[in-house]
Scaffold this motif. Structure first.
Motif, mmCIF file in Angstrom:
data_model
loop_
_atom_site.group_PDB
_atom_site.id
_atom_site.type_symbol
_atom_site.label_atom_id
_atom_site.label_comp_id
_atom_site.label_asym_id
_atom_site.label_seq_id
_atom_site.Cartn_x
_atom_site.Cartn_y
_atom_site.Cartn_z
ATOM 1 N N SER A 9 0.838 -1.209 0.000
ATOM 2 C CA SER A 9 0.000 0.000 0.000
ATOM 3 C C SER A 9 0.870 1.255 0.000
ATOM 4 O O SER A 9 2.034 1.223 0.428
ATOM 5 C CB SER A 9 -0.915 -0.002 1.223
ATOM 6 O OG SER A 9 -0.131 -0.038 2.378
ATOM 7 N N LYS A 13 -0.841 2.370 -6.095
ATOM 8 C CA LYS A 13 -1.472 1.283 -6.875
ATOM 9 C C LYS A 13 -2.885 1.627 -7.361
ATOM 10 O O LYS A 13 -3.194 1.481 -8.529
ATOM 11 C CB LYS A 13 -1.560 0.049 -5.978
ATOM 12 C CG LYS A 13 -0.848 -1.134 -6.525
ATOM 13 C CD LYS A 13 -0.879 -2.329 -5.597
ATOM 14 C CE LYS A 13 -1.172 -2.046 -4.187
ATOM 15 N NZ LYS A 13 -2.136 -2.737 -3.486
ATOM 16 N N THR A 31 -8.945 -5.532 -5.600
ATOM 17 C CA THR A 31 -9.195 -6.746 -4.793
ATOM 18 C C THR A 31 -9.012 -6.475 -3.302
ATOM 19 O O THR A 31 -9.570 -7.181 -2.475
ATOM 20 C CB THR A 31 -8.281 -7.914 -5.225
ATOM 21 O OG1 THR A 31 -6.917 -7.506 -5.076
ATOM 22 C CG2 THR A 31 -8.557 -8.325 -6.652
ATOM 23 N N GLY A 32 -8.220 -5.434 -2.956
ATOM 24 C CA GLY A 32 -8.065 -5.067 -1.540
ATOM 25 C C GLY A 32 -9.425 -4.715 -0.937
ATOM 26 O O GLY A 32 -9.700 -5.000 0.226
ATOM 27 N N SER A 93 -8.110 -1.439 7.955
ATOM 28 C CA SER A 93 -6.858 -1.755 7.229
ATOM 29 C C SER A 93 -6.106 -2.868 7.948
ATOM 30 O O SER A 93 -5.648 -3.836 7.332
ATOM 31 C CB SER A 93 -5.949 -0.538 7.154
ATOM 32 O OG SER A 93 -6.551 0.480 6.424
ATOM 33 N N ALA A 96 -8.075 -6.172 7.827
ATOM 34 C CA ALA A 96 -8.056 -6.756 6.474
ATOM 35 C C ALA A 96 -6.738 -7.509 6.268
ATOM 36 O O ALA A 96 -6.716 -8.597 5.690
ATOM 37 C CB ALA A 96 -8.194 -5.662 5.424
ATOM 38 N N SER A 97 -5.651 -6.931 6.774
ATOM 39 C CA SER A 97 -4.357 -7.581 6.614
ATOM 40 C C SER A 97 -4.341 -8.921 7.372
ATOM 41 O O SER A 97 -3.846 -9.928 6.870
ATOM 42 C CB SER A 97 -3.260 -6.645 7.118
ATOM 43 O OG SER A 97 -2.037 -7.303 7.094
ATOM 44 N N ARG A 106 -8.838 -16.501 1.401
ATOM 45 C CA ARG A 106 -8.207 -16.231 0.094
ATOM 46 C C ARG A 106 -8.814 -17.106 -0.996
ATOM 47 O O ARG A 106 -9.111 -16.647 -2.086
ATOM 48 C CB ARG A 106 -6.691 -16.474 0.147
ATOM 49 C CG ARG A 106 -5.958 -15.644 1.159
ATOM 50 C CD ARG A 106 -4.489 -15.523 0.792
ATOM 51 N NE ARG A 106 -4.307 -14.613 -0.318
ATOM 52 C CZ ARG A 106 -4.229 -13.286 -0.214
ATOM 53 N NH1 ARG A 106 -4.268 -12.713 0.955
ATOM 54 N NH2 ARG A 106 -4.082 -12.542 -1.285
ATOM 55 N N GLY A 126 -3.834 -5.670 -6.545
ATOM 56 C CA GLY A 126 -3.863 -6.401 -5.283
ATOM 57 C C GLY A 126 -2.468 -6.753 -4.812
ATOM 58 O O GLY A 126 -1.530 -5.945 -4.943
ATOM 59 N N ARG A 127 -2.335 -7.959 -4.266
ATOM 60 C CA ARG A 127 -1.036 -8.404 -3.759
ATOM 61 C C ARG A 127 -0.555 -9.676 -4.458
ATOM 62 O O ARG A 127 0.617 -9.958 -4.490
ATOM 63 C CB ARG A 127 -1.113 -8.708 -2.257
ATOM 64 C CG ARG A 127 -1.599 -7.583 -1.366
ATOM 65 C CD ARG A 127 -0.558 -6.472 -1.317
ATOM 66 N NE ARG A 127 -0.862 -5.479 -0.282
ATOM 67 C CZ ARG A 127 -1.807 -4.563 -0.368
ATOM 68 N NH1 ARG A 127 -2.555 -4.488 -1.450
ATOM 69 N NH2 ARG A 127 -2.003 -3.689 0.615
ATOM 70 N N ASP A 128 -1.528 -10.447 -4.976
ATOM 71 C CA ASP A 128 -1.192 -11.753 -5.552
ATOM 72 C C ASP A 128 -1.800 -11.922 -6.938
ATOM 73 O O ASP A 128 -2.068 -13.038 -7.371
ATOM 74 C CB ASP A 128 -1.709 -12.873 -4.636
ATOM 75 C CG ASP A 128 -3.214 -12.738 -4.366
ATOM 76 O OD1 ASP A 128 -3.775 -11.681 -4.693
ATOM 77 O OD2 ASP A 128 -3.805 -13.690 -3.840
ATOM 78 N N MET A 129 -2.053 -10.825 -7.626
ATOM 79 C CA MET A 129 -2.694 -10.917 -8.937
ATOM 80 C C MET A 129 -1.790 -11.647 -9.939
ATOM 81 O O MET A 129 -2.226 -12.554 -10.631
ATOM 82 C CB MET A 129 -3.025 -9.512 -9.487
ATOM 83 C CG MET A 129 -3.998 -8.729 -8.646
ATOM 84 S SD MET A 129 -5.593 -9.567 -8.533
ATOM 85 C CE MET A 129 -5.534 -10.193 -6.881
ATOM 86 N N ARG A 188 3.219 -13.920 5.410
ATOM 87 C CA ARG A 188 2.146 -14.896 5.629
ATOM 88 C C ARG A 188 2.415 -16.135 4.769
ATOM 89 O O ARG A 188 3.048 -16.047 3.698
ATOM 90 C CB ARG A 188 0.788 -14.266 5.307
ATOM 91 C CG ARG A 188 0.592 -13.971 3.863
ATOM 92 C CD ARG A 188 -0.762 -13.408 3.584
ATOM 93 N NE ARG A 188 -0.809 -12.973 2.207
ATOM 94 C CZ ARG A 188 -1.302 -11.812 1.790
ATOM 95 N NH1 ARG A 188 -1.812 -10.963 2.643
ATOM 96 N NH2 ARG A 188 -1.305 -11.517 0.515
HETATM 97 O O1 DC Z 1 -4.761 -2.737 -1.140
HETATM 98 P P1 DC Z 1 -5.423 -2.566 0.230
HETATM 99 O O2 DC Z 1 -4.610 -1.780 1.206
HETATM 100 O O3 DC Z 1 -6.822 -2.019 0.080
HETATM 101 O O4 DC Z 1 -5.575 -4.074 0.837
HETATM 102 C C1 DC Z 1 -6.117 -4.342 2.091
HETATM 103 C C2 DC Z 1 -5.465 -5.575 2.675
HETATM 104 O O5 DC Z 1 -5.864 -6.734 1.928
HETATM 105 C C3 DC Z 1 -3.939 -5.568 2.680
HETATM 106 O O6 DC Z 1 -3.439 -5.664 3.993
HETATM 107 C C4 DC Z 1 -3.507 -6.777 1.952
HETATM 108 C C5 DC Z 1 -4.741 -7.539 1.640
HETATM 109 N N1 DC Z 1 -4.800 -7.950 0.251
HETATM 110 C C6 DC Z 1 -4.342 -9.194 -0.053
HETATM 111 O O7 DC Z 1 -3.850 -9.900 0.797
HETATM 112 N N2 DC Z 1 -4.444 -9.643 -1.332
HETATM 113 C C7 DC Z 1 -4.971 -8.868 -2.296
HETATM 114 N N3 DC Z 1 -5.072 -9.346 -3.536
HETATM 115 C C8 DC Z 1 -5.419 -7.563 -1.993
HETATM 116 C C9 DC Z 1 -5.306 -7.123 -0.700
#
Ligand code: DC
Length: 443
Positions: A9, A13, A31-32, A93, A96-97, A106, A126-129, A188
């Motif tokens: 973040s 993004k 996706t967050g 926030s 969500a993490s 997931r 996102g993080r894992d796209m 994680r």
């Molecule tokens: O992008 P963001 O800050 O809105 O995401 C919120 C939380 O979701 C962030 O801590 C990581 C998680 N996340 C994730 O694990 N995988 C994703 N594809 C998107 C977000």
């Protein structure tokens, strides 16, 4: 086409993903916001993050929807309730993490993300796209920025969104929270935040959002022309000659090419004529494969053509197991394989019920299906006719891909039943679409 944008973040993004989606005319998917929405629901219901059973229940009942308001901004709905204004607070926030590190959360969200990804050209952030959700994405970007820059951006963003929080916000505290979240996202066990091997890294510390969008637009323009692996020279020669033949004598029309994705899939088509395999092959924008009886290779001209178009001979008397093995090997190599799930050519040009072979193969290979309907090949070369009729009209329609995730988790018999039913239904609706005048995009 999918553009996957990952990164921690505060790297810009969301702004960049939104901007590039707008510039390319793609849909934008954050996706967050989904992980935040689940976290918000858990927070609302006062469920401790350690209570996995209660979270499982929330996930099983989670209905997520996105709508666009009058100003073109996205609004997020959880079970019908608009949560857009509630999911960006610092508590959510953090939650969500934490929630995003649960494997079952997931798995459920990835399924929904892939379902959305099937619908249209899209930018997913996102993080894992690039690593997990869309490993075949045509363009992958990984954004980074120095932690201090990210904290400063987050501080300004929060001040703008929640001016009442002004006194309680400090950039130092935000930096600390960012580092905490980075640590949790990167360490994680499931789908940690990581740059995909084939992703392009962009450091946004010294760049404006527009400069980053320009960079990605350039990368997109470059990758647009190599969206699929280039055809080999020999394949391309046969491909172009056969294509010219069908265009010239049968006015070949092709619909639904935007449904094509890179990577393994079974192209499931109706079968009315010897012409079907070459017609489908030369309608595809990339090299594809098919199996053919070895006797076909002995037919003059046709034999040469199908050999040139990646057909693999199946010997008379060879077992189903051998044929399946051949097909599975091709799919495991990421190839696309044309299959005629009706089992044999029809006698009347009508669709016949599908046999079990397709479902068995999809279940074993865990791959997607690209439904196809070919029209006009029956009239051009009927079953039983020694020669084909020159001149006519042939059309090839590609439908929306059917992803493996639709069947994931189902018991084998149920999965196979649904794969067959879904494919047959898709092929029938393509036929209907064509019959009704081919208006808009094929279903
Ligand atoms: O992008 P963001 O800050 O809105 O995401 C919120 C939380 O979701 C962030 O801590 C990581 C998680 N996340 C994730 O694990 N995988 C994703 N594809 C998107 C977000």
């Amino acid at each position: 086409m999918i553009v996957a944008i990952d990164g921690p973040s505060g790297t810009g993004k969301s702004t960049v993903a939104k901007g590039i989606a707008k510039r390319l005319g793609f849909i934008f998917f954050d996706t967050g916001a989904m992980y935040r929405s689940i976290a918000w629901k858990i927070f609302q219901e006062k469920i401790p993050v350690t209570d996995e059973d209660a979270i499982r229940k929330v996930v099983s009942q989670f209905q997520f929807d996105i709508q666009t308001d009058g100003e073109g901004e996205k609004r997020y709905f959880v079970n019908g309730e608009d949560v857009t204004g509630n999911i960006r607070t610092p508590e959510i926030s953090l939650l969500a993490s934490q929630v995003s590190s649960l494997a079952f959360v997931r798995k459920a969200l990835v399924k929904i993300q892939r379902r959305f990804g099937r619908k249209a050209d899209a930018v997913f952030e996102g993080r894992d796209m690039g690593t997990v959700v869309f490993p075949d994405a045509e363009l992958k970007i990984f954004l980074t920025a120095k932690p201090a820059v990210r904290a400063e951006r987050r501080y300004r963003e929060l001040l703008l969104k929640f001016p009442d929080l002004g006194d309680s916000l400090s950039p130092k505290q935000i930096l600390h929270e960012i580092e905490q979240r980075d640590h949790s996202d990167e360490t994680r066990a499931v789908s940690p935040l990581r740059q995909a091997k084939d992703a392009v890294l962009i450091d946004t510390s010294e760049l404006s959002a527009d400069e980053v969008i320009d960079k990605i637009a350039k990368l997109h323009a470059h990758c647009g022309s190599r969206r699929f692996e280039p055809m080999r020279f020999s394949y391309r020669c046969v491909y172009l000659s056969v294509r010219a033949f069908f265009k010239l004598f049968y006015g070949l029309r092709i619909h639904g090419l935007s449904h094509f994705r890179s990577g393994a899939a079974i192209i499931a088509a109706n079968h009315a004529s010897f012409f079907d395999p070459p017609v489908i092959s030369i309608s595809c924008p990339q090299e594809v494969h098919f199996l053919a009886r070895d006797s076909l290779f002995r037919i003059p001209i046709l034999g040469r053509i199908i050999r040139g178009l990646n057909s693999h001979p199946v010997a008379r008397g060879s077992s189903d197991a051998q044929t399946f093995r051949q097909l599975i090997q091709l799919l495991q190599k990421g190839k696309k394989v044309i299959l005629f799930p009706e089992g044999k050519r029809c006698y009347d040009g009508e669709l016949q019920p599908l046999e079990k072979g397709l479902s068995f193969l999809v279940y074993k290979a865990r791959c997607g299906i690209l439904p196809v309907y070919v029209d006009g090949t029956f009239e051009a070369w009927k079953r039983g006719a020694k020669f084909f009729r020159l001149f006519g009209k042939i059309t090839c329609v590609f439908g929306s891909p059917i992803e493996w995730e639709e069947f994931d988790g189902l018991e084998k018999r149920e999965a196979m039943k649904r794969i067959t039913a879904r494919t047959e239904e898709a092929m029938r609706s393509l036929k209907e679409w064509l019959k009704n005048g081919a208006i808009g995009d094929p279903p």
